[in-house]
Write a protein that holds these residues in place. Structure first.
Motif, PDB file in Angstrom:
ATOM      1  N   VAL A   1       3.356  -1.017   4.105  1.00 49.14           N
ATOM      2  CA  VAL A   1       2.856   0.310   3.765  1.00 49.14           C
ATOM      3  C   VAL A   1       4.051   1.246   3.647  1.00 49.14           C
ATOM      4  N   ILE A   2       4.125   2.002   2.550  1.00 49.67           N
ATOM      5  CA  ILE A   2       5.180   3.003   2.394  1.00 49.67           C
ATOM      6  C   ILE A   2       4.528   4.368   2.230  1.00 49.67           C
ATOM      7  N   ILE A   3       5.047   5.353   2.940  1.00 45.33           N
ATOM      8  CA  ILE A   3       4.415   6.674   3.000  1.00 45.33           C
ATOM      9  C   ILE A   3       5.417   7.751   2.599  1.00 45.33           C
ATOM     10  N   ALA A   4       4.994   8.663   1.733  1.00 49.60           N
ATOM     11  CA  ALA A   4       5.722   9.910   1.475  1.00 49.60           C
ATOM     12  C   ALA A   4       4.774  11.042   1.800  1.00 49.60           C
ATOM     13  N   THR A   5       5.233  12.004   2.577  1.00 45.75           N
ATOM     14  CA  THR A   5       4.334  13.101   2.937  1.00 45.75           C
ATOM     15  C   THR A   5       5.074  14.424   2.993  1.00 45.75           C
ATOM     16  N   VAL A   6       4.362  15.476   2.598  1.00 45.11           N
ATOM     17  CA  VAL A   6       4.861  16.846   2.773  1.00 45.11           C
ATOM     18  C   VAL A   6       4.019  17.555   3.829  1.00 45.11           C
ATOM     19  N   VAL A   7       3.184  16.767   4.533  1.00 46.46           N
ATOM     20  CA  VAL A   7       2.327  17.300   5.597  1.00 46.46           C
ATOM     21  C   VAL A   7       2.687  16.558   6.885  1.00 46.46           C
ATOM     22  N   PRO A   8       3.660  17.036   7.637  1.00 47.42           N
ATOM     23  CA  PRO A   8       4.121  16.299   8.815  1.00 47.42           C
ATOM     24  C   PRO A   8       3.016  15.922   9.790  1.00 47.42           C
ATOM     25  N   ARG A   9       2.014  16.789   9.955  1.00 43.20           N
ATOM     26  CA  ARG A   9       0.941  16.507  10.919  1.00 43.20           C
ATOM     27  C   ARG A   9       0.075  15.321  10.503  1.00 43.20           C
ATOM     28  N   ALA A  10       0.116  14.955   9.223  1.00 45.42           N
ATOM     29  CA  ALA A  10      -0.703  13.837   8.757  1.00 45.42           C
ATOM     30  C   ALA A  10      -0.014  12.495   8.970  1.00 45.42           C
ATOM     31  N   LEU A  11       1.292  12.518   9.213  1.00 48.59           N
ATOM     32  CA  LEU A  11       2.055  11.272   9.233  1.00 48.59           C
ATOM     33  C   LEU A  11       1.620  10.327  10.354  1.00 48.59           C
ATOM     34  N   HIS A  12       1.433  10.844  11.558  1.00 49.88           N
ATOM     35  CA  HIS A  12       1.110   9.970  12.688  1.00 49.88           C
ATOM     36  C   HIS A  12      -0.151   9.155  12.425  1.00 49.88           C
TER      37      HIS A  12
ATOM     38  N   LEU B   1       0.871  -1.175   0.000  1.00 51.17           N
ATOM     39  CA  LEU B   1       0.000   0.000   0.000  1.00 51.17           C
ATOM     40  C   LEU B   1       0.906   1.222   0.000  1.00 51.17           C
ATOM     41  N   ALA B   2       0.890   1.985  -1.077  1.00 48.78           N
ATOM     42  CA  ALA B   2       1.700   3.201  -1.201  1.00 48.78           C
ATOM     43  C   ALA B   2       0.819   4.409  -0.940  1.00 48.78           C
ATOM     44  N   ILE B   3       1.318   5.326  -0.099  1.00 51.23           N
ATOM     45  CA  ILE B   3       0.538   6.503   0.290  1.00 51.23           C
ATOM     46  C   ILE B   3       1.346   7.754   0.004  1.00 51.23           C
ATOM     47  N   ASP B   4       0.771   8.641  -0.786  1.00 55.57           N
ATOM     48  CA  ASP B   4       1.383   9.933  -1.103  1.00 55.57           C
ATOM     49  C   ASP B   4       0.503  11.016  -0.492  1.00 55.57           C
ATOM     50  N   ALA B   5       0.963  11.597   0.620  1.00 56.59           N
ATOM     51  CA  ALA B   5       0.177  12.611   1.325  1.00 56.59           C
ATOM     52  C   ALA B   5       0.647  13.995   0.916  1.00 56.59           C
ATOM     53  N   GLY B   6      -0.141  14.645   0.063  1.00 61.42           N
ATOM     54  CA  GLY B   6       0.190  15.985  -0.406  1.00 61.42           C
ATOM     55  C   GLY B   6      -0.596  17.036   0.345  1.00 61.42           C
ATOM     56  N   ASN B   7      -0.397  18.284  -0.033  1.00 65.22           N
ATOM     57  CA  ASN B   7      -1.076  19.384   0.649  1.00 65.22           C
ATOM     58  C   ASN B   7      -2.569  19.423   0.367  1.00 65.22           C
ATOM     59  N   THR B   8      -2.993  18.932  -0.792  1.00 64.38           N
ATOM     60  CA  THR B   8      -4.406  18.966  -1.161  1.00 64.38           C
ATOM     61  C   THR B   8      -5.079  17.613  -1.023  1.00 64.38           C
ATOM     62  N   ASN B   9      -4.419  16.555  -1.500  1.00 68.39           N
ATOM     63  CA  ASN B   9      -4.997  15.216  -1.469  1.00 68.39           C
ATOM     64  C   ASN B   9      -4.007  14.196  -0.927  1.00 68.39           C
ATOM     65  N   VAL B  10      -4.565  13.124  -0.350  1.00 69.77           N
ATOM     66  CA  VAL B  10      -3.775  11.944  -0.017  1.00 69.77           C
ATOM     67  C   VAL B  10      -4.155  10.856  -1.018  1.00 69.77           C
ATOM     68  N   VAL B  11      -3.163  10.315  -1.711  1.00 68.83           N
ATOM     69  CA  VAL B  11      -3.401   9.260  -2.700  1.00 68.83           C
ATOM     70  C   VAL B  11      -2.969   7.925  -2.107  1.00 68.83           C
ATOM     71  N   PHE B  12      -3.850   6.941  -2.177  1.00 66.98           N
ATOM     72  CA  PHE B  12      -3.566   5.583  -1.739  1.00 66.98           C
ATOM     73  C   PHE B  12      -3.550   4.693  -2.980  1.00 66.98           C
ATOM     74  N   ALA B  13      -2.587   3.792  -3.063  1.00 67.63           N
ATOM     75  CA  ALA B  13      -2.529   2.895  -4.216  1.00 67.63           C
ATOM     76  C   ALA B  13      -2.068   1.514  -3.773  1.00 67.63           C
ATOM     77  N   LEU B  14      -2.704   0.494  -4.317  1.00 72.21           N
ATOM     78  CA  LEU B  14      -2.265  -0.881  -4.113  1.00 72.21           C
ATOM     79  C   LEU B  14      -1.307  -1.253  -5.233  1.00 72.21           C
ATOM     80  N   VAL B  15      -0.170  -1.817  -4.847  1.00 73.41           N
ATOM     81  CA  VAL B  15       0.845  -2.206  -5.818  1.00 73.41           C
ATOM     82  C   VAL B  15       1.131  -3.691  -5.630  1.00 73.41           C
ATOM     83  N   LYS B  16       0.941  -4.446  -6.707  1.00 71.71           N
ATOM     84  CA  LYS B  16       1.166  -5.891  -6.667  1.00 71.71           C
ATOM     85  C   LYS B  16       2.160  -6.268  -7.740  1.00 71.71           C
ATOM     86  N   ASP B  17       3.260  -6.879  -7.339  1.00 66.64           N
ATOM     87  CA  ASP B  17       4.318  -7.276  -8.269  1.00 66.64           C
ATOM     88  C   ASP B  17       4.791  -6.102  -9.123  1.00 66.64           C
ATOM     89  N   GLY B  18       4.889  -4.930  -8.490  1.00 66.28           N
ATOM     90  CA  GLY B  18       5.380  -3.743  -9.177  1.00 66.28           C
ATOM     91  C   GLY B  18       4.350  -3.020 -10.018  1.00 66.28           C
TER      92      GLY B  18
END
Length: 258
Positions: free
Chosen positions: A60-71, A3-20
């Motif tokens: 789960v791997i997370i990238a975020t530019v919103v520190p308060r959302a990380l926890h 489960l890859a999570i990209d937490a941006g300033n406007t939206n958080v994107v969640f994606a399932l990745v299977k075998d790349g």
């Protein structure tokens, strides 16, 4: 399954990745106050609707530019997926590329992840344009080093500022003007569309041209983000569109960490 999570300033994107391969993706408005419990209710329902089993998520791997959302995202991963949680840029998930700037710790995680993915897909001199809350322009050299870039207000931010500061101007949609051959509007809305849209296209083309001149070598322009395709229809400045560049970069970081 990842489960890859990209937490941006406007939206958080969640994606399932299977075998790349990205097999499903969802987005929700960014709200640092949203709890892990709230994320779980929303996300588990969507995973089930897409025909997947949430129990299959083991990392789960997370990238975020919103520190308060990380926890709260970490709570989601540990409590509801019982999964190993990786944070992009933190051990053991080192970037693995050179950030050739004076203050590398200030470069947004999303921009570094984009650079990693873009270089892996296109190993040459690159300019990566990402249409998000801000529009960012990043230079990645042929060796894969991040060399710096530009941060400009996103087109929605520009429009919000215009409408909020001018009482009589209406809210308009972000879209190309009806008559794409004319830049002389005859109504207020026409003039706003022209100013916002073509003004933004002119900014993109102008900045990319200046960056190419400074690089001094041929550079491929890679575009990503929600509005990439809209602008691509009205300019030939982009060489390739990679709609899932950030998620692809997260998947690559996960593979490296293994």
């Amino acid at each position: 399954m990842l489960l890859a999570i990209d937490a941006g300033n406007t939206n958080v994107v969640f994606a399932l990745v299977k075998d790349g391969e990205i097999v499903a993706r969802w987005r929700i408005a960014t709200d640092p106050r949203r709890t892990g419990d709230e994320y779980a209710v929303w996300l588990h329902n969507l995973i089930t609707l897409e025909g997947f089993d949430a129990k299959a998520v083991d990392t789960v791997i997370i990238a975020t530019v919103v520190p308060r959302a990380l926890h709260n995202l970490e709570v989601l991963a540990s409590k509801y997926f019982d999964a190993e949680t990786l944070i992009a840029g933190q051990p053991p998930v080192e970037w693995g590329i050179r950030l050739d700037v004076p203050e590398p710790h200030t470069v947004g995680a999303d921009r570094v992840v984009n650079a990693i993915a873009a270089h892996s897909l296109h190993p040459e001199d690159l300019i990566v344009v990402d249409f998000g809350t801000a529009t960012t322009f990043d230079v990645v050299d042929y060796e894969g080093s991040y060399k710096g870039g530009i941060i400009a207000p996103g087109i929605n931010l520009s429009l919000d500022a215009l409408v909020s500061a001018a009482a009589k101007l209406p809210r308009i949609a972000i879209e190309a003007p009806t008559d794409t051959k004319s830049v002389i509007g005859v109504t207020t809305e026409d003039q706003m569309h022209i100013g916002v849209f073509w003004g933004y296209v002119a900014m993109i083309e102008g900045l990319v041209a200046r960056m190419k001149a400074e690089i001094g070598r041929p550079a491929k322009v890679v575009s990503t983000g929600g509005l990439a395709e809209l602008f691509d229809e009205n300019t030939d400045i982009f060489d390739v569109i990679e709609p899932d560049l950030t998620i692809q970069g997260l998947a690559m970081l996960y593979q490296r960490s293994r």
